[in-house]
Design an enzyme around this catalytic site. Structure first.
Site, PDB file in Angstrom:
ATOM      1  N   LYS A  22       0.836  -1.212   0.000  1.00 10.33           N
ATOM      2  CA  LYS A  22       0.000   0.000   0.000  1.00 10.33           C
ATOM      3  C   LYS A  22       0.875   1.269   0.000  1.00 10.33           C
ATOM      4  O   LYS A  22       0.649   2.185  -0.788  1.00 10.33           O
ATOM      5  CB  LYS A  22      -0.895  -0.004   1.253  1.00 10.33           C
ATOM      6  CG  LYS A  22      -1.495   1.340   1.596  1.00 10.33           C
ATOM      7  CD  LYS A  22      -2.287   1.311   2.876  1.00 10.33           C
ATOM      8  CE  LYS A  22      -1.506   1.476   4.145  1.00 10.33           C
ATOM      9  NZ  LYS A  22      -1.183   2.851   4.566  1.00 10.33           N
ATOM     10  N   ASN A  23       1.881   1.292   0.870  1.00  8.62           N
ATOM     11  CA  ASN A  23       2.655   2.522   1.020  1.00  8.62           C
ATOM     12  C   ASN A  23       3.634   2.765  -0.129  1.00  8.62           C
ATOM     13  O   ASN A  23       4.217   3.848  -0.227  1.00  8.62           O
ATOM     14  CB  ASN A  23       3.398   2.522   2.367  1.00  8.62           C
ATOM     15  CG  ASN A  23       2.421   2.713   3.522  1.00  8.62           C
ATOM     16  OD1 ASN A  23       1.256   3.044   3.305  1.00  8.62           O
ATOM     17  ND2 ASN A  23       2.878   2.490   4.735  1.00  8.62           N
ATOM     18  N   CYS A 116      -4.095  12.602  13.523  1.00  7.91           N
ATOM     19  CA  CYS A 116      -4.743  11.294  13.442  1.00  7.91           C
ATOM     20  C   CYS A 116      -4.422  10.512  14.697  1.00  7.91           C
ATOM     21  O   CYS A 116      -3.717  11.006  15.574  1.00  7.91           O
ATOM     22  CB  CYS A 116      -4.335  10.552  12.180  1.00  7.91           C
ATOM     23  SG  CYS A 116      -2.739   9.773  12.301  1.00  7.91           S
ATOM     24  N   ARG A 121       1.190  14.458  13.323  1.00 14.45           N
ATOM     25  CA  ARG A 121       1.587  14.271  11.931  1.00 14.45           C
ATOM     26  C   ARG A 121       1.492  15.556  11.100  1.00 14.45           C
ATOM     27  O   ARG A 121       0.710  15.634  10.147  1.00 14.45           O
ATOM     28  CB  ARG A 121       0.795  13.120  11.298  1.00 14.45           C
ATOM     29  CG  ARG A 121       0.961  11.832  12.076  1.00 14.45           C
ATOM     30  CD  ARG A 121       0.263  10.677  11.461  1.00 14.45           C
ATOM     31  NE  ARG A 121       0.952  10.175  10.290  1.00 14.45           N
ATOM     32  CZ  ARG A 121       0.456   9.250   9.482  1.00 14.45           C
ATOM     33  NH1 ARG A 121      -0.731   8.746   9.737  1.00 14.45           N
ATOM     34  NH2 ARG A 121       1.123   8.828   8.442  1.00 14.45           N
ATOM     35  N   ASP A 308       5.678   0.776  11.829  1.00 21.13           N
ATOM     36  CA  ASP A 308       4.454   0.102  11.371  1.00 21.13           C
ATOM     37  C   ASP A 308       4.375  -1.361  11.823  1.00 21.13           C
ATOM     38  O   ASP A 308       3.377  -2.029  11.572  1.00 21.13           O
ATOM     39  CB  ASP A 308       4.352   0.169   9.837  1.00 21.13           C
ATOM     40  CG  ASP A 308       4.036   1.569   9.347  1.00 21.13           C
ATOM     41  OD1 ASP A 308       3.711   2.433  10.179  1.00 21.13           O
ATOM     42  OD2 ASP A 308       4.113   1.804   8.123  1.00 21.13           O
ATOM     43  N   ARG A 400      -8.421  -0.595   5.280  1.00 28.19           N
ATOM     44  CA  ARG A 400      -7.654   0.448   4.591  1.00 28.19           C
ATOM     45  C   ARG A 400      -6.307  -0.074   4.118  1.00 28.19           C
ATOM     46  O   ARG A 400      -5.755   0.447   3.152  1.00 28.19           O
ATOM     47  CB  ARG A 400      -7.403   1.619   5.553  1.00 28.19           C
ATOM     48  CG  ARG A 400      -8.640   2.398   5.865  1.00 28.19           C
ATOM     49  CD  ARG A 400      -8.301   3.568   6.709  1.00 28.19           C
ATOM     50  NE  ARG A 400      -7.222   4.322   6.091  1.00 28.19           N
ATOM     51  CZ  ARG A 400      -6.675   5.405   6.614  1.00 28.19           C
ATOM     52  NH1 ARG A 400      -7.109   5.850   7.761  1.00 28.19           N
ATOM     53  NH2 ARG A 400      -5.707   6.030   5.990  1.00 28.19           N
TER      54      ARG A 400
HETATM   55  C1  EPZ Z   1       4.613   7.013   6.229  1.00 28.69           C
HETATM   56  O1  EPZ Z   1       3.857   8.063   6.808  1.00 28.69           O
HETATM   57  C2  EPZ Z   1       3.717   5.805   6.183  1.00 28.69           C
HETATM   58  N1  EPZ Z   1       2.543   6.120   5.376  1.00 28.69           N
HETATM   59  C3  EPZ Z   1       3.308   5.410   7.598  1.00 28.69           C
HETATM   60  O2  EPZ Z   1       2.555   4.220   7.521  1.00 28.69           O
HETATM   61  C4  EPZ Z   1       4.576   5.142   8.423  1.00 28.69           C
HETATM   62  O3  EPZ Z   1       4.209   4.884   9.746  1.00 28.69           O
HETATM   63  C5  EPZ Z   1       5.499   6.362   8.369  1.00 28.69           C
HETATM   64  O4  EPZ Z   1       5.782   6.726   6.990  1.00 28.69           O
HETATM   65  C6  EPZ Z   1       6.825   6.137   9.066  1.00 28.69           C
HETATM   66  O5  EPZ Z   1       7.476   5.029   8.513  1.00 28.69           O
HETATM   67  C7  EPZ Z   1       2.618   6.029   4.062  1.00 28.69           C
HETATM   68  O6  EPZ Z   1       3.641   5.697   3.483  1.00 28.69           O
HETATM   69  C8  EPZ Z   1       1.375   6.326   3.300  1.00 28.69           C
HETATM   70  P1  EPZ Z   1       6.717  10.498   8.045  1.00 28.69           P
HETATM   71  P2  EPZ Z   1       4.359   9.581   6.733  1.00 28.69           P
HETATM   72  O7  EPZ Z   1       6.521  11.769   7.331  1.00 28.69           O
HETATM   73  O8  EPZ Z   1       5.059   9.796   5.446  1.00 28.69           O
HETATM   74  C9  EPZ Z   1       7.097  13.775  11.463  1.00 28.69           C
HETATM   75  C10 EPZ Z   1       0.714   2.814   7.971  1.00 28.69           C
HETATM   76  O9  EPZ Z   1       0.288   2.275   9.020  1.00 28.69           O
HETATM   77  N2  EPZ Z   1       6.854  14.795  10.424  1.00 28.69           N
HETATM   78  O10 EPZ Z   1       7.911   9.671   7.702  1.00 28.69           O
HETATM   79  O11 EPZ Z   1       3.209  10.444   7.064  1.00 28.69           O
HETATM   80  C11 EPZ Z   1       5.882  12.899  11.722  1.00 28.69           C
HETATM   81  O12 EPZ Z   1       4.937  13.517  12.551  1.00 28.69           O
HETATM   82  C12 EPZ Z   1       1.180   4.242   7.978  1.00 28.69           C
HETATM   83  O13 EPZ Z   1       0.735   2.228   6.874  1.00 28.69           O
HETATM   84  C13 EPZ Z   1       6.925  16.133  10.763  1.00 28.69           C
HETATM   85  O14 EPZ Z   1       7.179  16.498  11.909  1.00 28.69           O
HETATM   86  O15 EPZ Z   1       5.411   9.592   7.931  1.00 28.69           O
HETATM   87  C14 EPZ Z   1       6.521  11.679  12.314  1.00 28.69           C
HETATM   88  O16 EPZ Z   1       6.779  11.893  13.668  1.00 28.69           O
HETATM   89  C15 EPZ Z   1       0.895   4.970   9.233  1.00 28.69           C
HETATM   90  N3  EPZ Z   1       6.673  17.066   9.776  1.00 28.69           N
HETATM   91  C16 EPZ Z   1       7.853  11.575  11.563  1.00 28.69           C
HETATM   92  O17 EPZ Z   1       8.081  12.882  11.025  1.00 28.69           O
HETATM   93  C17 EPZ Z   1       6.400  16.706   8.492  1.00 28.69           C
HETATM   94  O18 EPZ Z   1       6.193  17.592   7.659  1.00 28.69           O
HETATM   95  C18 EPZ Z   1       7.862  10.575  10.416  1.00 28.69           C
HETATM   96  O19 EPZ Z   1       6.715  10.782   9.605  1.00 28.69           O
HETATM   97  C19 EPZ Z   1       6.335  15.339   8.165  1.00 28.69           C
HETATM   98  C20 EPZ Z   1       6.580  14.392   9.153  1.00 28.69           C
END
Ligand code: EPZ
Length: 421
Positions: A22-23, A116, A121, A308, A400
């Site tokens: 999915k991701n 969420c 996030r 994850d 999902r």
């Molecule tokens: C991706 O989310 C995945 N989703 C998530 O999988 C996964 O948990 C996550 O990466 C971490 O591996 C998809 O690929 C669709 P990040 P993403 O930006 O891209 C902070 C699942 O269960 N951050 O790497 O949204 C954030 O809050 C899902 O399949 C900021 O502070 O994650 C987090 O603490 C859930 N500012 C950290 O970085 C930003 O602008 C990593 O988030 C962006 C992120």
């Protein structure tokens, strides 16, 4: 609303195939916006999040034909550049259309995704990077309004924090920008590698794929040409979840269509818990022991242990002999499964971002509530091992992201039925 009824404490056996990730599929679908040519995607998982993003493209004016694991997407007819709240609020990953819409059309409006269940996030890092590439960004009425009338230009982007979605948005924006973009502290997940490969096959020069520094030489406004089709990589988190199903039920089961390299961190942890593996080409068999040893886990970016998989390993640790420590370093609120696992008889204590999991002799079936995608799968795993019947409610979270979860578990011999309230 649907729920799953699971009669646990049964061994599993047999083999199943792992679906597409999915991701990985979500950014690939978003990246199709970079072209006016049709593209066929293969090995898509049959999950709601994929349908949601395809629906968003359809709303933007694209032609989408989706059947089973294939979709043909033609963004030549795309007219709108407004991703509305109704879709983005259903799925945060819709923010991935921001980079490609902006770089192709020079303007777009994307609803702010909001927080969420697993944490705040924010998307500040996405926005800061696009601003560095020349975008004028305004947040108004719950929408991100972005403009770059002459197109985006390349820039040196240094991410303060490694962000998967942020790296993906910048990669897509950079693909059609003018000049060179350098991404420092880029994410290195296999899903990022798939996106980079897709862009380079379409003629975009990308260097440093799979490393923390990625350089993209943009086409200067020219849309991309695809070479079809694109096959989505196997879902490493789905594979890890089924390995945990084997471990928690002391079973021997086989997964086919997996990429072993992508699941190495999970294999290592399961080995330290006493599981053995037989590995073949694209397949893996887990041989789980009668008694599992405890495990210490700290979540990290790839190639570290994935956040994850934190909830699923916590479910397995509830039945290990001894105390496990699980520390969540990526998200501030990713422990919603703890109280539900405790309802099944687990003994878990939370202190800050660390969970101390004292192994118990048995779990007992109860009614539990799913709170997010991976928390839900952790509850299903615990239910597979629990004595008696567990009802897992709010399984729309599972739908999902897990393709045919109950069908696959049934094939492995689990007693699991989907019912309606
Ligand atoms: C991706 O989310 C995945 N989703 C998530 O999988 C996964 O948990 C996550 O990466 C971490 O591996 C998809 O690929 C669709 P990040 P993403 O930006 O891209 C902070 C699942 O269960 N951050 O790497 O949204 C954030 O809050 C899902 O399949 C900021 O502070 O994650 C987090 O603490 C859930 N500012 C950290 O970085 C930003 O602008 C990593 O988030 C962006 C992120």
């Amino acid at each position: 609303m649907d729920y799953l009824e699971i009669s646990g404490n049964k061994r599993l056996s047999g083999a199943i195939e792992i679906s597409g990730a999915k991701n990985a599929a979500l950014p690939v679908i978003a990246a199709t916006i970079l072209s006016t040519r049709p593209l066929t995607l293969a090995n898509l998982p049959n999950v709601v999040d994929i349908q949601t993003l395809l629906k968003l493209l359809d709303m933007l004016g694209s032609q989408v034909e989706h059947k089973g694991t294939h979709a043909r997407i033609d963004n030549g007819t795309m007219r709108s550049t407004r991703a509305v709240y109704e879709i983005v609020s259903q799925m945060r990953a819709s923010i991935l259309v921001l980079g490609p819409l902006l770089t192709r059309f020079g303007e777009c409006e994307v609803s702010l995704p909001g927080g969420c269940a697993i944490g705040q996030r924010p998307i500040d890092l996405h926005l800061k990077a696009l601003e560095a590439m020349g975008a004028k960004i305004e947040i108004k009425g719950g929408y991100v309004r972005a403009e770059a009338p002459g197109g985006l230009h390349g820039a040196k982007i240094i991410f303060d924090k490694i962000t998967v979605g942020g790296t993906e948005n910048v990669l897509m924006a950079a693909a059609m920008a003018h000049g060179k973009t350098e991404i420092i502290n880029a994410a290195r997940e296999p899903e990022i590698v798939q996106l980079c490969t897709m862009l380079s096959v379409a003629g975009v020069e990308v260097e440093g794929v799979g490393t923390g520094t990625i350089t993209v030489y943009g086409t200067g406004g020219r849309t991309l040409e695809w070479r079809e089709p694109i096959e989505i990589i196997p879902d490493r988190i789905e594979a890890g979840t089924y390995l945990c199903a084997g471990a928690i039920t002391h079973s021997e089961l086989t997964l086919e269509r997996v990429n072993i390299e992508h699941i190495q961190a999970m294999i290592d942890k399961l080995e330290s818990m006493g599981c053995r593996f037989t590995i073949g080409k694209g397949r893996i068999t887990i041989h789980a022991p009668e008694t599992l040893r405890p495990v210490n886990i700290i979540t990290a970016e790839y190639p570290g242990f994935p956040t994850d998989m934190q909830a699923q390993f916590m479910a397995v640790a509830t039945l290990a002999e001894g105390e496990s420590l699980i520390e969540e370093r990526l998200f501030e609120n990713r422990f919603m499964h703890v109280s539900e696992l405790n309802r099944l008889g687990a003994d878990i204590w939370l202190k800050g971002n660390t969970a101390a999991v004292k192994g118990v002799e048995s779990l007992y079936g109860a009614d539990v509530m799913a709170t997010d995608l991976r928390a839900s799968s952790a509850l299903v795993l615990a239910a597979l091992a629990a004595e008696g019947t567990t009802r897992v409610r709010r399984i729309y979270h599972l739908d999902r992201g897990y393709d045919n979860l109950e069908g696959k578990l049934e094939k492995l011999g689990a007693h699991i039925i989907r019912k309606r309230e």
